[in-house]
Enzyme design. Sequence first.
Site, PDB file in Angstrom:
ATOM      1  N   SER A 124      35.376  29.753  28.676  1.00  0.00           N
ATOM      2  CA  SER A 124      34.647  30.819  29.375  1.00  0.00           C
ATOM      3  C   SER A 124      33.220  30.913  28.863  1.00  0.00           C
ATOM      4  O   SER A 124      32.956  30.628  27.687  1.00  0.00           O
ATOM      5  CB  SER A 124      35.370  32.141  29.105  1.00  0.00           C
ATOM      6  N   TYR A 148      39.851  38.398  23.143  1.00  0.00           N
ATOM      7  CA  TYR A 148      39.964  37.409  24.230  1.00  0.00           C
ATOM      8  C   TYR A 148      38.941  36.285  24.029  1.00  0.00           C
ATOM      9  O   TYR A 148      39.271  35.103  24.065  1.00  0.00           O
ATOM     10  CB  TYR A 148      39.754  38.081  25.599  1.00  0.00           C
ATOM     11  N   LYS A 152      39.193  31.901  23.032  1.00  0.00           N
ATOM     12  CA  LYS A 152      38.556  30.744  23.685  1.00  0.00           C
ATOM     13  C   LYS A 152      37.806  29.903  22.650  1.00  0.00           C
ATOM     14  O   LYS A 152      37.870  28.674  22.656  1.00  0.00           O
ATOM     15  CB  LYS A 152      37.598  31.219  24.794  1.00  0.00           C
ATOM     16  N   ASN A 178      31.487  33.212  36.524  1.00  0.00           N
ATOM     17  CA  ASN A 178      32.300  34.279  37.132  1.00  0.00           C
ATOM     18  C   ASN A 178      32.973  33.813  38.423  1.00  0.00           C
ATOM     19  O   ASN A 178      32.372  33.900  39.505  1.00  0.00           O
ATOM     20  CB  ASN A 178      31.434  35.511  37.402  1.00  0.00           C
TER      21      ASN A 178
HETATM   22  P1  NAD Z   1      45.423  34.355  36.065  1.00  0.00           P
HETATM   23  O1  NAD Z   1      45.994  35.445  35.223  1.00  0.00           O
HETATM   24  O2  NAD Z   1      45.335  34.562  37.538  1.00  0.00           O
HETATM   25  O3  NAD Z   1      46.237  32.995  35.799  1.00  0.00           O
HETATM   26  C1  NAD Z   1      46.826  32.698  34.569  1.00  0.00           C
HETATM   27  C2  NAD Z   1      48.247  32.242  34.852  1.00  0.00           C
HETATM   28  O4  NAD Z   1      48.874  31.897  33.609  1.00  0.00           O
HETATM   29  C3  NAD Z   1      49.112  33.324  35.497  1.00  0.00           C
HETATM   30  O5  NAD Z   1      49.769  32.777  36.626  1.00  0.00           O
HETATM   31  C4  NAD Z   1      50.116  33.710  34.415  1.00  0.00           C
HETATM   32  O6  NAD Z   1      51.363  34.068  34.967  1.00  0.00           O
HETATM   33  C5  NAD Z   1      50.183  32.437  33.593  1.00  0.00           C
HETATM   34  N1  NAD Z   1      50.526  32.604  32.170  1.00  0.00           N
HETATM   35  C6  NAD Z   1      49.943  33.402  31.239  1.00  0.00           C
HETATM   36  N2  NAD Z   1      50.530  33.216  30.040  1.00  0.00           N
HETATM   37  C7  NAD Z   1      51.497  32.276  30.214  1.00  0.00           C
HETATM   38  C8  NAD Z   1      52.432  31.646  29.357  1.00  0.00           C
HETATM   39  N3  NAD Z   1      52.532  31.942  28.049  1.00  0.00           N
HETATM   40  N4  NAD Z   1      53.259  30.716  29.882  1.00  0.00           N
HETATM   41  C9  NAD Z   1      53.197  30.374  31.192  1.00  0.00           C
HETATM   42  N5  NAD Z   1      52.345  30.951  32.047  1.00  0.00           N
HETATM   43  C10 NAD Z   1      51.499  31.879  31.561  1.00  0.00           C
HETATM   44  O7  NAD Z   1      43.994  33.992  35.458  1.00  0.00           O
HETATM   45  P2  NAD Z   1      42.839  33.076  36.040  1.00  0.00           P
HETATM   46  O8  NAD Z   1      41.724  33.956  36.446  1.00  0.00           O
HETATM   47  O9  NAD Z   1      43.392  32.101  36.989  1.00  0.00           O
HETATM   48  O10 NAD Z   1      42.385  32.347  34.696  1.00  0.00           O
HETATM   49  C11 NAD Z   1      42.897  31.083  34.321  1.00  0.00           C
HETATM   50  C12 NAD Z   1      42.289  30.687  32.988  1.00  0.00           C
HETATM   51  O11 NAD Z   1      40.876  30.662  33.099  1.00  0.00           O
HETATM   52  C13 NAD Z   1      42.619  31.645  31.832  1.00  0.00           C
HETATM   53  O12 NAD Z   1      42.824  30.886  30.674  1.00  0.00           O
HETATM   54  C14 NAD Z   1      41.365  32.471  31.711  1.00  0.00           C
HETATM   55  O13 NAD Z   1      41.180  32.964  30.409  1.00  0.00           O
HETATM   56  C15 NAD Z   1      40.297  31.457  32.077  1.00  0.00           C
HETATM   57  N6  NAD Z   1      39.065  32.071  32.577  1.00  0.00           N
HETATM   58  C16 NAD Z   1      39.137  32.905  33.645  1.00  0.00           C
HETATM   59  C17 NAD Z   1      37.966  33.511  34.117  1.00  0.00           C
HETATM   60  C18 NAD Z   1      38.021  34.456  35.275  1.00  0.00           C
HETATM   61  O14 NAD Z   1      37.032  35.153  35.505  1.00  0.00           O
HETATM   62  N7  NAD Z   1      39.069  34.513  36.066  1.00  0.00           N
HETATM   63  C19 NAD Z   1      36.738  33.258  33.480  1.00  0.00           C
HETATM   64  C20 NAD Z   1      36.711  32.383  32.391  1.00  0.00           C
HETATM   65  C21 NAD Z   1      37.890  31.789  31.949  1.00  0.00           C
HETATM   66  C1  UD1 Z   2      34.101  40.004  32.381  1.00  0.00           C
HETATM   67  C2  UD1 Z   2      34.506  39.932  30.935  1.00  0.00           C
HETATM   68  C3  UD1 Z   2      34.306  38.503  30.446  1.00  0.00           C
HETATM   69  C4  UD1 Z   2      35.089  37.534  31.317  1.00  0.00           C
HETATM   70  C5  UD1 Z   2      34.637  37.715  32.775  1.00  0.00           C
HETATM   71  C6  UD1 Z   2      35.357  36.845  33.740  1.00  0.00           C
HETATM   72  C7  UD1 Z   2      34.051  42.188  30.066  1.00  0.00           C
HETATM   73  C8  UD1 Z   2      33.204  43.013  29.146  1.00  0.00           C
HETATM   74  N1  UD1 Z   2      33.713  40.879  30.171  1.00  0.00           N
HETATM   75  O1  UD1 Z   2      32.782  39.604  32.448  1.00  0.00           O
HETATM   76  O2  UD1 Z   2      34.707  38.358  29.098  1.00  0.00           O
HETATM   77  O3  UD1 Z   2      34.884  36.195  30.911  1.00  0.00           O
HETATM   78  O4  UD1 Z   2      34.851  39.083  33.157  1.00  0.00           O
HETATM   79  O5  UD1 Z   2      36.671  37.287  33.916  1.00  0.00           O
HETATM   80  O6  UD1 Z   2      35.003  42.683  30.639  1.00  0.00           O
HETATM   81  N2  UD1 Z   2      30.556  45.827  37.174  1.00  0.00           N
HETATM   82  C9  UD1 Z   2      30.280  47.057  37.750  1.00  0.00           C
HETATM   83  N3  UD1 Z   2      31.335  47.783  38.207  1.00  0.00           N
HETATM   84  C10 UD1 Z   2      32.628  47.368  38.133  1.00  0.00           C
HETATM   85  C11 UD1 Z   2      32.888  46.099  37.555  1.00  0.00           C
HETATM   86  C12 UD1 Z   2      31.829  45.366  37.071  1.00  0.00           C
HETATM   87  O7  UD1 Z   2      29.135  47.475  37.832  1.00  0.00           O
HETATM   88  O8  UD1 Z   2      33.540  48.096  38.556  1.00  0.00           O
HETATM   89  C13 UD1 Z   2      29.413  44.987  36.716  1.00  0.00           C
HETATM   90  C14 UD1 Z   2      29.445  44.651  35.236  1.00  0.00           C
HETATM   91  O9  UD1 Z   2      28.802  45.620  34.481  1.00  0.00           O
HETATM   92  C15 UD1 Z   2      28.730  43.284  35.241  1.00  0.00           C
HETATM   93  C16 UD1 Z   2      29.101  42.678  36.593  1.00  0.00           C
HETATM   94  O10 UD1 Z   2      29.499  43.777  37.409  1.00  0.00           O
HETATM   95  O11 UD1 Z   2      27.344  43.475  35.198  1.00  0.00           O
HETATM   96  C17 UD1 Z   2      30.238  41.683  36.523  1.00  0.00           C
HETATM   97  O12 UD1 Z   2      31.350  42.279  35.873  1.00  0.00           O
HETATM   98  P1  UD1 Z   2      32.768  41.546  35.752  1.00  0.00           P
HETATM   99  O13 UD1 Z   2      33.199  41.076  37.073  1.00  0.00           O
HETATM  100  O14 UD1 Z   2      33.682  42.463  34.999  1.00  0.00           O
HETATM  101  O15 UD1 Z   2      32.467  40.251  34.885  1.00  0.00           O
HETATM  102  P2  UD1 Z   2      31.728  40.100  33.462  1.00  0.00           P
HETATM  103  O16 UD1 Z   2      31.236  41.376  32.953  1.00  0.00           O
HETATM  104  O17 UD1 Z   2      30.761  38.992  33.588  1.00  0.00           O
END
Ligand code: NAD
Ligand code: UD1
Length: 331
Positions: A124, A148, A152, A178
């Site tokens: 991330s 969290y 990573k 994002n």
């Molecule tokens: P998500 O929660 O939709 O998907 C994660 C999946 O992993 C889920 O289906 C959950 O059931 C499964 N899971 C969790 N723990 C498990 C375990 N121990 N065994 C088997 N399955 C398990 O999340 P996502 O948004 O798809 O994110 C996927 C990955 O990307 C995560 O590692 C997350 O940290 C990373 N990531 C996500 C974002 C984001 O904004 N969504 C940003 C940066 C990194």
């Molecule tokens: C959040 C996580 C980050 C993670 C990322 C992707 C936090 C502090 N950080 O980041 O670790 O990797 O999601 O999953 O939670 N915002 C509003 N109103 C809302 C929601 C968000 O104004 O209801 C604003 C936030 O202040 C930010 C932007 O929207 O400026 C994006 O927010 P968000 O979608 O939560 O992502 P990140 O903050 O980038």
Amino acid sequence: MNVLVTGGAGFIGSHTCVTLLQAGHAVIVADNLCNSKSETVEKIKLITGKELIFYQIDVTAETEVHRIFASHPIDGVIHFAGFKAVCESVEKPLAYYYNNTVSTMLLAKCCLQYGVKKFIFSSSATVYGENRVPFAETMELLPAANPYGETKVISERILKDTARANPAFAVSLLRYFNPVGAHESGLIGESPQGIPNNLMPYITQVAAGKLEKLNIFGDDYPTPDGTGVRDYIHVTDLAEGHVSALDQLSEGVHIYNLGTGAGTSVLQLVKAFEEANGIKVPYEIVSRRAGDIASCYADAAKAKRELGWTAKRGIIDMCRDAWLFEKSLSS
Ligand code: NAD
Ligand code: UD1
């Protein structure tokens, strides 16, 4: 290739399964469904018209994970499974450290034992902390503000050290910005449990009338309009980034930002959503959210240069597809 996708029923994993299957790879999903539903696996098959193998298992459970590696000739692992809610990680640090790092160690160990040479990890942009934007892969990582983020940083470290000690083991660390949007079919997307923490799902739920208004966390940041700036990337572009990384993965450790390289403010995203979908999104400016940074966007040059990958979809596409998926939930 035969690809083991952990967390393949989740938001990013499900879109990546679609892209992998469409590119001709065979997919084995391991997901315990703690944050997803088995229906998503059926929808992946529906979208692609292809089969995949699904194991409902916890990827920290040693016996079950070994059984998968022993039963299939796996060429590569894409490890998405993990917990991802920042606030929850502050309340339940042990659950986060355990789930996110034990899974990484166990999967890496199995790869070495069963001769699997390719490993792709979901990292991330949070690992950059408060570095100066745009974030580049060469920057020193700063301590994460929450457990969290630390999971990573630690998982990246575990995989780097493992690759260093085992030169045939190829690792790609993908740092997502994002991810938003949904598959263009509207069949799969992001459906967070409870009130969403992230901006796009909050906007779609306000637009759907499930929530009254959006709270914008601060308008006094040092950004063009004072609201937070982020690098939103369409989840299908992100999925395509994984397939490019997998197809080109060679020995050693490779780190790539997967972002668009462009920053969008909260107010700009709200306006784009209104324009794309013809719906008003009522909002109110409230105080800043603890732990937020002003701006976060990628230097996306390395992925373009080395993988030939760039994000193709824009903010309007992201807003349209996110809304399409939200509407499919209530129809
Ligand atoms: P998500 O929660 O939709 O998907 C994660 C999946 O992993 C889920 O289906 C959950 O059931 C499964 N899971 C969790 N723990 C498990 C375990 N121990 N065994 C088997 N399955 C398990 O999340 P996502 O948004 O798809 O994110 C996927 C990955 O990307 C995560 O590692 C997350 O940290 C990373 N990531 C996500 C974002 C984001 O904004 N969504 C940003 C940066 C990194
Ligand atoms: C959040 C996580 C980050 C993670 C990322 C992707 C936090 C502090 N950080 O980041 O670790 O990797 O999601 O999953 O939670 N915002 C509003 N109103 C809302 C929601 C968000 O104004 O209801 C604003 C936030 O202040 C930010 C932007 O929207 O400026 C994006 O927010 P968000 O979608 O939560 O992502 P990140 O903050 O980038």
